[in-house]
Design a protein around this motif. Structure first.
Motif, PDB file in Angstrom:
ATOM      1  N   MET A   1       0.880  -1.225  -0.168  1.00 55.45           N
ATOM      2  CA  MET A   1      -0.006  -0.161   0.103  1.00 55.45           C
ATOM      3  C   MET A   1       0.873   1.344   0.146  1.00 55.45           C
ATOM      4  SD  MET A   1      -3.024   1.058   2.505  1.00 55.45           S
ATOM      5  CE  MET A   1      -3.222   2.758   2.989  1.00 55.45           C
ATOM      6  N   GLN A   2       1.684   1.352   0.830  1.00 50.47           N
ATOM      7  CA  GLN A   2       2.794   2.303   0.738  1.00 50.47           C
ATOM      8  C   GLN A   2       3.287   2.809  -0.318  1.00 50.47           C
ATOM      9  OE1 GLN A   2       2.861   4.875   3.235  1.00 50.47           O
ATOM     10  NE2 GLN A   2       4.359   6.124   1.962  1.00 50.47           N
ATOM     11  N   TYR A   3       3.936   1.676  -1.153  1.00 52.79           N
ATOM     12  CA  TYR A   3       4.323   1.847  -2.330  1.00 52.79           C
ATOM     13  C   TYR A   3       3.621   2.566  -3.459  1.00 52.79           C
ATOM     14  CZ  TYR A   3       6.886   0.873  -6.845  1.00 52.79           C
ATOM     15  OH  TYR A   3       7.275   0.715  -8.062  1.00 52.79           O
ATOM     16  N   HIS A   4       2.399   1.805  -3.464  1.00 51.80           N
ATOM     17  CA  HIS A   4       1.492   2.602  -4.460  1.00 51.80           C
ATOM     18  C   HIS A   4       1.316   3.961  -4.041  1.00 51.80           C
ATOM     19  CE1 HIS A   4      -2.307   3.365  -6.990  1.00 51.80           C
ATOM     20  NE2 HIS A   4      -2.680   3.703  -5.815  1.00 51.80           N
ATOM     21  N   ASN A   5       1.056   4.319  -2.982  1.00 49.59           N
ATOM     22  CA  ASN A   5       0.493   5.645  -2.430  1.00 49.59           C
ATOM     23  C   ASN A   5       1.702   6.696  -2.705  1.00 49.59           C
ATOM     24  OD1 ASN A   5      -1.682   4.906  -1.823  1.00 49.59           O
ATOM     25  ND2 ASN A   5      -1.378   4.879   0.408  1.00 49.59           N
ATOM     26  N   SER A   6       2.993   6.062  -2.376  1.00 49.10           N
ATOM     27  CA  SER A   6       4.236   7.060  -2.687  1.00 49.10           C
ATOM     28  C   SER A   6       4.364   7.330  -4.307  1.00 49.10           C
ATOM     29  CB  SER A   6       5.451   6.536  -2.320  1.00 49.10           C
ATOM     30  OG  SER A   6       5.746   5.252  -2.944  1.00 49.10           O
ATOM     31  N   LYS A   7       3.592   6.650  -5.151  1.00 49.28           N
ATOM     32  CA  LYS A   7       3.546   7.151  -6.589  1.00 49.28           C
ATOM     33  C   LYS A   7       2.728   7.713  -7.218  1.00 49.28           C
ATOM     34  CE  LYS A   7       7.331   4.271  -7.729  1.00 49.28           C
ATOM     35  NZ  LYS A   7       8.542   4.681  -8.346  1.00 49.28           N
ATOM     36  N   THR A   8       1.622   8.129  -6.364  1.00 52.81           N
ATOM     37  CA  THR A   8       0.421   8.844  -6.967  1.00 52.81           C
ATOM     38  C   THR A   8       0.519  10.041  -6.240  1.00 52.81           C
ATOM     39  OG1 THR A   8      -0.463   6.758  -7.428  1.00 52.81           O
ATOM     40  CG2 THR A   8      -2.103   8.810  -7.200  1.00 52.81           C
ATOM     41  N   ALA A   9      -0.045  10.998  -7.073  1.00 57.14           N
ATOM     42  CA  ALA A   9      -0.252  12.697  -6.377  1.00 57.14           C
ATOM     43  C   ALA A   9      -1.693  12.990  -6.883  1.00 57.14           C
ATOM     44  CB  ALA A   9       0.837  13.425  -6.758  1.00 57.14           C
ATOM     45  N   GLN A  43      -6.265  10.992   3.562  1.00 58.12           N
ATOM     46  CA  GLN A  43      -6.281   9.655   4.341  1.00 58.12           C
ATOM     47  C   GLN A  43      -5.386   8.575   3.951  1.00 58.12           C
ATOM     48  OE1 GLN A  43     -10.452   9.569   4.489  1.00 58.12           O
ATOM     49  NE2 GLN A  43     -10.743  10.606   6.339  1.00 58.12           N
ATOM     50  N   HIS A  44      -4.990   8.431   2.657  1.00 55.21           N
ATOM     51  CA  HIS A  44      -4.427   7.505   1.962  1.00 55.21           C
ATOM     52  C   HIS A  44      -3.065   7.905   1.812  1.00 55.21           C
ATOM     53  CE1 HIS A  44      -7.888   4.787   1.823  1.00 55.21           C
ATOM     54  NE2 HIS A  44      -8.512   5.904   1.629  1.00 55.21           N
ATOM     55  N   ALA A  45      -2.452   8.965   2.323  1.00 52.99           N
ATOM     56  CA  ALA A  45      -1.114   9.248   2.312  1.00 52.99           C
ATOM     57  C   ALA A  45      -0.864   9.444   0.900  1.00 52.99           C
ATOM     58  CB  ALA A  45      -0.069   8.150   3.000  1.00 52.99           C
ATOM     59  N   ILE A  46      -1.628   9.961   0.119  1.00 56.91           N
ATOM     60  CA  ILE A  46      -1.498  10.556  -1.254  1.00 56.91           C
ATOM     61  C   ILE A  46      -0.977  12.244  -1.247  1.00 56.91           C
ATOM     62  CG2 ILE A  46      -2.380  10.664  -3.676  1.00 56.91           C
ATOM     63  CD1 ILE A  46      -3.988   8.218  -2.919  1.00 56.91           C
ATOM     64  N   PRO A  47       0.255  12.345  -1.734  1.00 58.67           N
ATOM     65  CA  PRO A  47       0.551  13.623  -1.698  1.00 58.67           C
ATOM     66  C   PRO A  47      -0.593  14.578  -2.536  1.00 58.67           C
ATOM     67  CG  PRO A  47       2.465  12.401  -2.483  1.00 58.67           C
ATOM     68  CD  PRO A  47       1.281  11.402  -2.383  1.00 58.67           C
TER      69      PRO A  47
END
Length: 192
Positions: A1-9, A43-47
């Motif tokens: 989950m963190q990997y996905h979120n760190s790739k999306t803005a 809430q989902h750590a998306i920048p």
């Protein structure tokens, strides 16, 4: 989950006082939609990256040949310090969220957006903004050329011309982006 979120803005584009005021009767609906989208991203750590258009005093960025912006030379306003260029209070950025100032229609034009995205290894952009036929269209085209994966939140994009909005969402954008509504995007986040 963190990997996905760190790739999306999430890009929240041109939701600034001087542009939101042009929405008329759609203003409250638009602001509520942006609040919902921004809250879900946080809430989902998306920048969340806020984009605004603004110019320096004296307007060195504006050519009198530019049909869209040359009226600013004549009438003034729209400097980076003017109230019209500030992000609307109802969607106020948090301290660590980037506010990018652009000098043309596309969010990339003359801004540091690409540096921010590359520095954070972001490869997927979720687009929202005012207007569909302006910042959303121009940013989508340029981002696609830069090989970003794209999602457009159809009901978090607004345009003064509904017909143009619909044609872009139904006919033009799907060739370069996934077009979905806000709730569907939030549901995919919640499934992860």
């Amino acid at each position: 989950m963190q990997y996905h979120n760190s790739k999306t803005a999430l890009l929240v584009m041109d939701v600034q006082n001087g542009i939101v005021s042009n929405l008329g009767e759609n203003k409250e609906e638009a602001l509520t939609t942006y609040q919902k989208v921004i809250m879900a991203a946080r809430q989902h750590a998306i920048p969340v990256i806020f984009i605004r258009v603004g110019f320096r005093e004296g307007y060195p960025e504006i050519s009198p040949k530019n049909k869209r912006f040359s009226s600013v030379l004549k009438y003034g306003g729209m400097t980076v310090l003017d109230e019209a260029t500030q992000i609307h209070e109802s969607v106020k950025p948090e301290v660590r969220e980037a506010i990018v100032t652009k000098y043309r229609i596309s969010a990339f034009a003359g801004s540091n957006l690409e540096i921010i995205l590359r520095s954070q290894q972001i490869d997927t952009l979720v687009l929202s903004g005012i207007s569909t036929s302006g910042v959303v269209l121009s940013t989508l085209r340029e981002a696609a050329d830069k090989d970003f994966q794209l999602k457009v939140l159809a009901d978090a994009c607004f345009d003064t011309n509904k017909e143009v909005h619909d044609v872009l969402m139904d006919k033009v954008f799907p060739s370069q982006a996934d077009v979905l509504n806000v709730q569907d995007w939030i549901d995919t986040l919640n499934e992860r």
